[in-house]
Design an enzyme around this catalytic site. Structure first.
Site, short mmCIF file in Angstrom:
data_model
loop_
_atom_site.label_atom_id
_atom_site.label_comp_id
_atom_site.label_asym_id
_atom_site.label_seq_id
_atom_site.Cartn_x
_atom_site.Cartn_y
_atom_site.Cartn_z
N SER A 119 0.83 -1.22 0.00
CA SER A 119 0.00 0.00 0.00
C SER A 119 0.85 1.25 0.00
O SER A 119 0.41 2.30 -0.45
CB SER A 119 -0.87 0.06 1.26
N HIS A 140 -2.07 -3.38 -6.64
CA HIS A 140 -2.68 -2.94 -5.38
C HIS A 140 -4.17 -3.23 -5.40
O HIS A 140 -4.95 -2.51 -6.03
CB HIS A 140 -2.40 -1.45 -5.17
N GLU A 152 -5.03 -1.23 -8.72
CA GLU A 152 -4.08 -0.25 -9.24
C GLU A 152 -2.86 -1.02 -9.73
O GLU A 152 -2.27 -1.80 -8.97
CB GLU A 152 -3.69 0.74 -8.15
N ASN A 190 -5.09 6.14 -2.37
CA ASN A 190 -4.70 6.61 -1.04
C ASN A 190 -4.17 8.04 -1.06
O ASN A 190 -4.30 8.76 -0.07
CB ASN A 190 -3.69 5.66 -0.40
N1 LIG Z 1 -5.45 -4.55 4.70
C1 LIG Z 1 -5.75 -3.80 3.66
O1 LIG Z 1 -6.84 -3.20 3.57
C2 LIG Z 1 -4.77 -3.70 2.49
C3 LIG Z 1 -5.21 -3.15 1.27
C4 LIG Z 1 -4.32 -3.12 0.19
C5 LIG Z 1 -3.02 -3.59 0.34
N2 LIG Z 1 -2.61 -4.09 1.56
C6 LIG Z 1 -1.23 -4.61 1.64
O2 LIG Z 1 -1.30 -6.03 1.52
C7 LIG Z 1 -0.22 -6.62 2.27
C8 LIG Z 1 -0.79 -7.64 3.25
O3 LIG Z 1 -1.71 -6.99 4.09
P1 LIG Z 1 -2.80 -7.80 4.94
O4 LIG Z 1 -3.73 -6.77 5.48
O5 LIG Z 1 -3.30 -8.95 4.15
O6 LIG Z 1 -1.88 -8.34 6.13
P2 LIG Z 1 -2.13 -9.62 7.07
O7 LIG Z 1 -1.35 -9.34 8.30
O8 LIG Z 1 -3.58 -9.93 7.19
O9 LIG Z 1 -1.46 -10.84 6.27
C9 LIG Z 1 -0.09 -10.96 6.05
C10 LIG Z 1 0.23 -12.45 6.01
O10 LIG Z 1 1.53 -12.64 5.47
C11 LIG Z 1 2.10 -13.73 6.13
N3 LIG Z 1 3.54 -13.68 5.92
C12 LIG Z 1 4.46 -12.89 6.50
N4 LIG Z 1 5.69 -13.15 5.98
C13 LIG Z 1 5.52 -14.14 5.07
C14 LIG Z 1 6.40 -14.83 4.18
N5 LIG Z 1 7.70 -14.55 4.13
N6 LIG Z 1 5.87 -15.79 3.37
C15 LIG Z 1 4.56 -16.07 3.40
N7 LIG Z 1 3.67 -15.45 4.20
C16 LIG Z 1 4.16 -14.48 5.01
C17 LIG Z 1 1.67 -13.60 7.57
O11 LIG Z 1 1.77 -14.85 8.23
C18 LIG Z 1 0.22 -13.10 7.40
O12 LIG Z 1 -0.69 -14.18 7.39
C19 LIG Z 1 0.54 -5.46 2.91
O13 LIG Z 1 1.61 -5.10 2.08
C20 LIG Z 1 -0.51 -4.34 2.94
O14 LIG Z 1 0.06 -3.06 2.95
C21 LIG Z 1 -3.46 -4.18 2.63
#
Ligand SMILES: NC(=O)c1ccc[n+]([C@@H]2O[C@H](COP(=O)([O-])OP(=O)(O)OC[C@H]3O[C@@H](n4cnc5c(N)ncnc54)[C@H](O)[C@@H]3O)[C@@H](O)[C@H]2O)c1
Length: 286
Positions: A119, A140, A152, A190
């Site tokens: 993000s 994204h 995106e 964003n």
């Molecule tokens: N939450 C949102 O609304 C949103 C929206 C768009 C983008 N994002 C982006 O998406 C990404 C993930 O966000 P999220 O909200 O799903 O987080 P989350 O914490 O729900 O999930 C992340 C997952 O990644 C796993 N993980 C960590 N290191 C790992 C590795 N080396 N190999 C495999 N799995 C691994 C963790 O165990 C966890 O289950 C981030 O970069 C975030 O900025 C989030």
């Protein structure tokens, strides 16, 4: 389309949604988590989403079954070797992402495309740390991924034009509408949304209006589906605070600076819906 097999790394909130939409579009999808319990949890979340959809009549049982058949979980990075596209959706931490792409780079075939769902981090910086900066993009997605149409598509100054074309047709093939953007913190959505949300907090903080009146004003006056303070509770105040700090760091413009009230609420553990309390109280709701 040359993308026939997809790898998704991280089966959290976003990764499980991304894996689901890829599998639902008919693509064999391999999802990697750090341990088997998290693989099972992520796949379980997808199954529940689809089961609920079937129960509500929104998803056909056959679609659910095919989607689940197209999905496989793993804990091994090596298993992603033959994926045409690997989408990273792990924690928002540059060192963790660098380490993941470095280990992927050792096993992926040379033409595999890498995508990050970041993000706020620099796609260029992630790409530069790999052996294939020209085959690296940002993808994204928006939460909840199965329902939100937008993706995106972020290209850097070194992204190969053919890769961008390929990734945009992949986005369309999984039922999303791609919007192209350069690698700038916050991309399009964003960049516009975060200052708006922060201004709503500043307005509440300054006593201009109540939380309900601010939310109703934007819902009824602008036709938004929810007001900014309700939206902040959905997104998570901790997440917003984190993103605002990164954007302020990048642009040094006051409209990206997190207001003191946001910081205080985060420090107090009022993170929004997920913690039971944000601008509104969710402790009584299931
Ligand atoms: N939450 C949102 O609304 C949103 C929206 C768009 C983008 N994002 C982006 O998406 C990404 C993930 O966000 P999220 O909200 O799903 O987080 P989350 O914490 O729900 O999930 C992340 C997952 O990644 C796993 N993980 C960590 N290191 C790992 C590795 N080396 N190999 C495999 N799995 C691994 C963790 O165990 C966890 O289950 C981030 O970069 C975030 O900025 C989030």
């Amino acid at each position: 389309m040359a993308i026939r097999k997809v790898g998704v790394v991280g089966l959290g909130l976003m990764g499980s949604g991304i894996a689901q939409v890829c599998a639902q579009a008919g693509l064999p999808t391999l999802a990697r988590e750090v341990d088997q319990a998290l693989v099972d949890k992520g796949l379980g979340r997808i199954k529940k989403f689809l089961d609920d959809g079937v129960a509500k009549g929104k998803v056909e049982a056959a679609v659910r079954d095919t989607t689940l058949k197209n999905l496989t979980g793993t804990t091994k990075v090596e298993d992603l070797a033959d994926c045409d596209l690997v989408i990273e959706a792990i924690v928002e931490n540059l060192d963790a992402k660098h380490a993941l792409f470095a280990s992927l780079d050792k096993v992926s075939k040379p033409d595999t495309i890498y995508a990050s769902n970041t993000s706020s981090l620099s796609v260029t910086e992630m790409a530069a740390g790999t052996q294939r900066p020209g085959r690296f993009v940002g993808l994204h997605f928006f939460n909840p991924v199965p329902l939100m149409k937008l993706v995106e598509v972020v290209s850097t100054i070194v992204t190969e034009p053919a890769v961008l074309t390929e990734v945009k047709s992949f986005a369309a093939a999984i039922g999303k509408t791609p919007v192209s953007t350069g690698d700038t913190t916050g991309f399009v959505v964003n960049r516009l949304l975060v200052p708006y949300l922060l201004d709503a907090i500043r307005m509440l903080e300054g006593g201009v209006a109540t939380r309900e009146d601010i939310d109703n004003a934007m819902k009824l006056g602008c036709g938004y589906p929810m007001g900014p303070l309700t939206l902040l509770d959905f997104v998570g105040l901790d997440t917003t605070y984190y993103i605002a700090n990164i954007m302020f760091d990048e642009f040094k413009e006051p409209n990206f600076a997190p207001p003191p009230l946001l910081k205080r609420m985060v420090l107090a553990g009022h993170h929004g819906r997920k913690s039971g309390r944000g601008f509104y109280d969710y402790s009584q709701k299931s």
